[in-house]
Design a protein around this motif. Structure first.
Motif, PDB file in Angstrom:
ATOM      1  N   UNK A 235       0.869  -1.174   0.000  1.00  0.00           N
ATOM      2  CA  UNK A 235       0.000   0.000   0.000  1.00  0.00           C
ATOM      3  C   UNK A 235       0.903   1.220   0.000  1.00  0.00           C
ATOM      4  N   UNK A 236       1.029   1.906  -1.143  1.00  0.00           N
ATOM      5  CA  UNK A 236       1.927   3.065  -1.173  1.00  0.00           C
ATOM      6  C   UNK A 236       1.440   4.138  -0.205  1.00  0.00           C
ATOM      7  N   UNK A 237       2.381   4.812   0.399  1.00  0.00           N
ATOM      8  CA  UNK A 237       1.999   5.850   1.350  1.00  0.00           C
ATOM      9  C   UNK A 237       1.660   7.147   0.636  1.00  0.00           C
ATOM     10  N   UNK A 238       2.174   7.280  -0.584  1.00  0.00           N
ATOM     11  CA  UNK A 238       1.828   8.474  -1.344  1.00  0.00           C
ATOM     12  C   UNK A 238       3.009   9.399  -1.606  1.00  0.00           C
TER      13      UNK A 238
ATOM     14  N   UNK B 130      -4.311   5.749  12.539  1.00  0.00           N
ATOM     15  CA  UNK B 130      -4.485   6.836  11.575  1.00  0.00           C
ATOM     16  C   UNK B 130      -3.377   7.864  11.787  1.00  0.00           C
ATOM     17  N   UNK B 131      -2.769   8.286  10.708  1.00  0.00           N
ATOM     18  CA  UNK B 131      -1.799   9.384  10.782  1.00  0.00           C
ATOM     19  C   UNK B 131      -2.521  10.695  10.505  1.00  0.00           C
ATOM     20  N   UNK B 132      -2.260  11.696  11.330  1.00  0.00           N
ATOM     21  CA  UNK B 132      -2.885  13.011  11.110  1.00  0.00           C
ATOM     22  C   UNK B 132      -2.040  13.917  10.215  1.00  0.00           C
ATOM     23  N   UNK B 133      -0.982  13.375   9.658  1.00  0.00           N
ATOM     24  CA  UNK B 133      -0.171  14.188   8.739  1.00  0.00           C
ATOM     25  C   UNK B 133      -0.812  14.209   7.356  1.00  0.00           C
ATOM     26  N   UNK B 134      -1.032  15.409   6.843  1.00  0.00           N
ATOM     27  CA  UNK B 134      -1.576  15.504   5.479  1.00  0.00           C
ATOM     28  C   UNK B 134      -0.498  15.828   4.444  1.00  0.00           C
ATOM     29  N   UNK B 135       0.756  15.519   4.776  1.00  0.00           N
ATOM     30  CA  UNK B 135       1.823  15.700   3.784  1.00  0.00           C
ATOM     31  C   UNK B 135       1.639  14.745   2.607  1.00  0.00           C
ATOM     32  N   UNK B 136       1.175  13.522   2.896  1.00  0.00           N
ATOM     33  CA  UNK B 136       1.082  12.494   1.851  1.00  0.00           C
ATOM     34  C   UNK B 136      -0.346  12.001   1.637  1.00  0.00           C
ATOM     35  N   UNK B 137      -1.262  12.362   2.518  1.00  0.00           N
ATOM     36  CA  UNK B 137      -2.661  11.939   2.414  1.00  0.00           C
ATOM     37  C   UNK B 137      -3.526  13.196   2.506  1.00  0.00           C
ATOM     38  N   UNK B 138      -4.477  13.371   1.598  1.00  0.00           N
ATOM     39  CA  UNK B 138      -5.325  14.573   1.671  1.00  0.00           C
ATOM     40  C   UNK B 138      -6.087  14.626   3.002  1.00  0.00           C
ATOM     41  N   UNK B 139      -6.251  15.807   3.557  1.00  0.00           N
ATOM     42  CA  UNK B 139      -6.940  15.947   4.846  1.00  0.00           C
ATOM     43  C   UNK B 139      -8.370  15.401   4.776  1.00  0.00           C
ATOM     44  N   UNK B 140      -9.026  15.537   3.624  1.00  0.00           N
ATOM     45  CA  UNK B 140     -10.393  15.030   3.474  1.00  0.00           C
ATOM     46  C   UNK B 140     -10.430  13.506   3.690  1.00  0.00           C
ATOM     47  N   UNK B 141      -9.408  12.817   3.220  1.00  0.00           N
ATOM     48  CA  UNK B 141      -9.342  11.359   3.419  1.00  0.00           C
ATOM     49  C   UNK B 141      -9.150  11.039   4.899  1.00  0.00           C
ATOM     50  N   UNK B 142      -8.312  11.811   5.555  1.00  0.00           N
ATOM     51  CA  UNK B 142      -8.088  11.602   6.994  1.00  0.00           C
ATOM     52  C   UNK B 142      -9.388  11.824   7.757  1.00  0.00           C
ATOM     53  N   UNK B 143     -10.105  12.879   7.408  1.00  0.00           N
ATOM     54  CA  UNK B 143     -11.388  13.148   8.082  1.00  0.00           C
ATOM     55  C   UNK B 143     -12.381  12.018   7.842  1.00  0.00           C
TER      56      UNK B 143
END
Lengths: 242, 242
Positions: A235-238, B130-143
């Motif tokens: 699962x790529x982290x991105x 869950x990681x709260x970092x949005x460097x690599x994952x969009x914040x909308x996905x985290x939410x």
């Protein structure tokens, strides 16, 4: 009076941390499920054993508590991590009336991590860990969690996917995920992680639905971006620009 | 040509598995973030180091790959587990055109397990990471994932809860959980897990919402049955008759 709850990791001594090995050396009494005691037999010379069957966890923890109260330095061992479906929670429960007992939890490698390493890197982004055993959790709660995991596009690691009596739980779980996830989603199975006879298999979510597994198996279900890279489940982290 | 991706656990050598220590001994070149290399400095005598900054993961993995191709036996190290937000996934990505490189992932103790052990046993039943970092994952996905975790009554372990630039992510996460979860839900923080200056704190979800944390902190949020037992954070698994 000291009581250790030690996660021994998936296999034998090689998969334990140095901290866990050193704590075990200080104990004169070790409680655990027989199979797990056998895995670290070489570390248990001369130690008293409290050994009970798979579903006798309360008896085992109570006996360990009483041994500690009688003056022994006791280790309660769990395979994998001491916390993740392990004995740590139960030890705090059975010891709550005995503040003289100091409990130290020593973590270990849980199957989500050890099995993930065998398959590649399936849990490199957000994930859920769910046990499919309804011995201690109502099946309705498990189904609710699987629906939630599906909605959140979480990767999943499933513990206790089946037993002799529960043969259709994995199929039901896959059906829930298939309501929103592509049947081609890459998945993986690992059996006997870190032990003799370790095997693994990559397959799609659609194939997983019709696959029989046993209680020695840990199941990994990819999310919408999980892929097979060079024969491994990733699962790529991105990271961009790779 | 062999390339190891090694999870070193939360702290120093003591928290590594014997398997990880032995693999490292076989390497003549070690790549990692400087802080993590320093944690295991005693094991790196005479080894070449590939050291890059915190956000230079792609450069680091590419350099490690090229060192392996040049004949070195290389270890890429991650703190915690090699898979959970670690370097294993990225190594498979950067090596996919080089089938002559054999990658072995060696798991380590991830913060969900090591931090959980410090607090008690918060993750003894089903949980989400869950990681709260949005460097690599969009914040909308985290939410979306936080909403799903709330719906599923999952315990939560939050990685990367804040950085210098992201100071309000934990507050936003708590607000999502508070839409369905009691503000009195027991929670915990652990900072510098397994390292010098390790500290922890128990608090309620309502208090957590208004607490500042940093990037060295791991956050644990209980579910509807999590409780404080003898000053420790425990999610009972549901053993009856205790």
């Amino acid at each position: 009076m000291k009581l250790y709850v030690i996660g021994i990791g998936p296999g034998g001594e090689n998969e334990m941390t140095l901290r866990a090995v050193r704590a075990l050396e200080q104990c004169d009494c070790v409680a655990g499920y027989g199979l797990y005691l056998d895995l670290i037999d070489g570390l248990l010379d001369g130690k008293e054993r409290i050994q009970t069957g798979m579903t006798r966890e309360v008896d085992r923890c109570t006996a360990a508590r009483d041994a500690a109260r009688a003056g022994h330095t006791v280790a309660v061992i769990s395979s994998g991590d001491a916390g993740v479906y392990g004995m740590a929670g139960l030890m705090f429960e059975v010891c709550q009336e005995y503040p003289e007992l100091e409990i130290e939890v020593i973590p270990g490698i849980t199957a989500a991590c050890s099995g993930g390493a065998v398959l590649g890197a399936p849990l490199t982004n957000d994930f859920c860990v769910v046990s499919l055993s309804n011995l201690l959790t109502p099946w309705e709660t498990i189904e609710k969690r699987l629906h939630a995991a599906a909605q959140g596009d979480f990767c999943l690691c499933l513990y206790n996917p089946a037993s002799k009596k529960r043969t259709d739980h994995l199929q039901k779980a896959c059906d829930i995920l298939l309501t929103v996830r592509d049947p081609k989603t890459p998945c993986g199975l690992v059996r006997n992680i870190g032990r003799e006879g370790e095997t693994y298999q990559l397959l799609t979510l659609g194939e997983l639905r019709d696959t029989s597994v046993d209680m020695l198996t840990t199941v990994f279900i990819g999310n919408s971006v999980t892929e097979i890279i060079s024969g491994r489940l990733v699962t790529p982290r991105g990271y961009r620009g790779v």
